[in-house]
Design an enzyme around this catalytic site. Structure first.
Site, PDB file in Angstrom:
ATOM      1  CE1 TYR A 101      11.983  49.583  33.841  1.00 59.97           C
ATOM      2  CE2 TYR A 101      11.517  47.784  35.247  1.00 59.97           C
ATOM      3  CZ  TYR A 101      11.398  49.236  34.734  1.00 59.97           C
ATOM      4  OH  TYR A 101      10.193  49.745  35.044  1.00 59.97           O
ATOM      5  CD  GLU A 190      11.382  52.983  34.652  1.00 54.74           C
ATOM      6  OE1 GLU A 190      10.519  52.577  34.728  1.00 54.74           O
ATOM      7  OE2 GLU A 190      11.941  53.989  34.001  1.00 54.74           O
TER       8      GLU A 190
END
Length: 380
Positions: A101, A190
């Protein structure tokens, strides 16, 4: 402004971030043709402004072009969190070894940008923060200076076991994401997941990007990415007319001049027991025509049972506001009660114009909020 995954990947690719090969399709046949160009084995992904697409059945693997067309047919037209899927991203299937992530987000508490990295990609970052806080690594960076090389290295070494070449690539990706974030005036960039492939490459398998609406004038090439089909229809029309309007779902329409004054008006209505229907800021110096458009916009919401005007005249003239209200009422057949608190520049002239309009006057903001809530209560 939230954009689609495929649009976010276009921004990433332009900045130099590695992304899977893929194209957008709006029909099953287009999906089949894309799959043929990509070699057959693909992933078909719904393109909507909503999370949880995989859990909702909006992400499907296809082994052949024919199956890609079938999967696209299943996804197109489905609803995910109330949004209709009108296009899909058909992307080459990749062999994933590990998921990470990585994100950068505007952090108001530090007056900077927060960079987050975790070796537990694919999960909601909120869950990682609660269940595995030792696996979430953060760096707050200066909004103007950007991410420094030592910041990127510190984040990348959060993964203890990684081949030297892969770690070097990860450091580069962290720095490139920061560049894309700042160059495009993002408030969020993101990648979840950022994947390590079995051949050793790192690829952005997903993209979630939010652009700062206030900076779009600097990016004409990004303005076309706005997907207006999924906006509230009243908001869409209001924005096209240059109005700062947000629909909130209540029954008390609110119009004021100045964002702070309007937000305080929302609080006052809530305090009085009402439910605000909208935020609408006519801005400073608004002329009668703007006020008229604002009134008509608020009344186009069928849930609105009354309107509270809260106007404090500085450069905004009270008589101009009054003229706009009267003009709007002459064009609309409405019986909803209206309360106005008008103070400041040309207050007396404005009140004289409104004297014959049937509006209820209020001396203070709280009094106005209480009066409109009471009038709506009696009406219903």
């Amino acid at each position: 402004m939230l954009i689609h995954e495929y649009q976010g990947k276009q921004i990433f690719a332009k900045a130099g971030l590695p992304t899977p090969r893929g194209e957008v399709a709006a029909t099953p046949d287009e999906a089949r043709q894309v799959a043929e160009r990509l070699g057959g084995r693909v992933v078909v992904k719904a393109q909507v402004h909503a999370g949880g697409r995989g859990k909702a059945g909006g992400v499907k693997l296809a082994a052949t072009p024919a199956e890609a067309a079938q999967k696209a047919g299943e996804i197109l037209g489905m609803k995910i969190k109330g949004l209709t899927v009108e296009k899909v991203l058909v992307e080459e299937a990749i062999d994933i070894q590990q998921e990470f992530y990585l994100s950068i987000i505007l952090d108001r508490s530090s007056n900077g940008n927060l960079v987050m990295f975790s070796p537990m990609g694919g999960m909601d970052i909120e869950a990682v923060a609660v269940e595995h806080p030792d696996m979430l690594f953060k760096r707050v960076v200066h909004s103007h200076l950007g991410l420094q090389p030592y910041d990127a290295r510190a984040l990348a070494y959060g993964v203890r076991e990684m081949a030297p070449e892969a770690r070097k690539a990860l450091i580069g990706i962290i720095q490139t994401l920061d560049k894309a974030y700042r160059q495009n005036d993002c408030t969020l960039a993101e990648i979840n997941p950022l994947v390590l492939l079995k051949d050793g490459r790192l690829v952005a398998a997903d993209a979630k990007v939010i652009l700062d609406d206030n900076a779009l004038f600097r990016h004409p090439e990004l303005q076309a990415m706005q997907e207006i089909a999924e906006e509230d229809p009243i908001e869409r029309k209001a924005h096209a007319e240059g109005l700062a309007y947000v629909r909130l779902g209540g029954d008390v329409g609110i119009i004021g001049n100045g964002a702070g004054l309007v937000m305080t008006s929302l609080d006052m209505v809530s305090r009085a027991g009402g439910r605000p229907a909208n935020f609408l800021d006519i801005g400073g110096g608004a002329r009668a025509e703007v006020v008229k458009k604002s009134v008509m916009t608020v009344l186009s919401d069928p849930n609105v049972k009354g309107i509270f005007f809260n106007i404090f005249g500085g450069i905004t003239r009270g008589d101009e506001v009054a003229k706009g209200i009267v003009a709007a009422l002459s064009d609309i057949d409405t019986k909803v009660p209206m309360v106005i608190r008008l103070a400041g520049t040309r207050e007396a002239e404005g009140r004289a114009i409104l004297a014959q309009s049937g509006l209820t006057a209020a001396e203070t903001m709280l009094e106005g909020a209480e009066k409109i809530v009471a009038l709506i209560g009696r009406k219903s």
